[in-house]
Design a protein around this motif. Sequence first.
Motif, short mmCIF file in Angstrom:
data_model
loop_
_atom_site.label_atom_id
_atom_site.label_comp_id
_atom_site.label_asym_id
_atom_site.label_seq_id
_atom_site.Cartn_x
_atom_site.Cartn_y
_atom_site.Cartn_z
N LEU A 282 -20.03 -2.91 61.59
CA LEU A 282 -21.24 -3.58 62.05
C LEU A 282 -21.81 -4.48 60.96
N ALA A 283 -21.83 -3.99 59.72
CA ALA A 283 -22.34 -4.79 58.61
C ALA A 283 -21.47 -6.03 58.40
N PHE A 284 -20.16 -5.87 58.51
CA PHE A 284 -19.25 -6.99 58.35
C PHE A 284 -19.48 -8.06 59.42
N GLN B 204 -21.74 -13.26 61.21
CA GLN B 204 -22.63 -14.03 62.08
C GLN B 204 -23.72 -14.73 61.26
N ALA B 205 -24.25 -14.06 60.26
CA ALA B 205 -25.27 -14.68 59.41
C ALA B 205 -24.67 -15.85 58.64
N GLY B 206 -23.43 -15.72 58.20
CA GLY B 206 -22.75 -16.81 57.49
C GLY B 206 -22.55 -18.02 58.39
N ARG C 83 -24.41 -21.83 57.91
CA ARG C 83 -23.66 -23.08 57.78
C ARG C 83 -24.13 -24.12 58.77
N ARG C 84 -24.49 -23.70 59.94
CA ARG C 84 -24.90 -24.63 60.99
C ARG C 84 -26.27 -25.19 60.69
N GLY C 85 -27.15 -24.40 60.11
CA GLY C 85 -28.53 -24.79 59.94
C GLY C 85 -28.81 -25.61 58.76
#
Length: 121
Positions: free
Chosen positions: A106-108, A113-115, A119-121
């Motif tokens: 789950l952490a991975f 997803q956070a990575g 990048r998109r933002g």
Amino acid sequence: MFDHLAQKAQVKAAQTAQTAALGLGASLLLAVGLGFLTAALWIYLVTVSGALMAALVIGAIYVGAGFVVLAVLSAKRRSAKRELEKIEYEKQKGADIQSTLQQLILAFVTGMQAGRTGRRG
């Protein structure tokens, strides 16, 4: 297939009944033999030392044998309890490992997803 299972169950039931009957017969024979041995010991001890000493010796033998049986049963019960606790511990340990592995995955995934979002933002 079910006939085969039914036959196996019937054979097993017959063997169990036969074992129980033989065990009951053996126990009865042992009880009768113990009675005769006790009577013989009583007669011998009365002729050697007297009735009071005979009663004390035979009583002490039976009480000692009873304590030995109780000790064996107690040790067996403790051993079974330890075995159950060990099985429960192994189950819990397996559940803990699985829970830890799930948390790691789950952490991975959350990190991935956070990575992507970063990048998109």
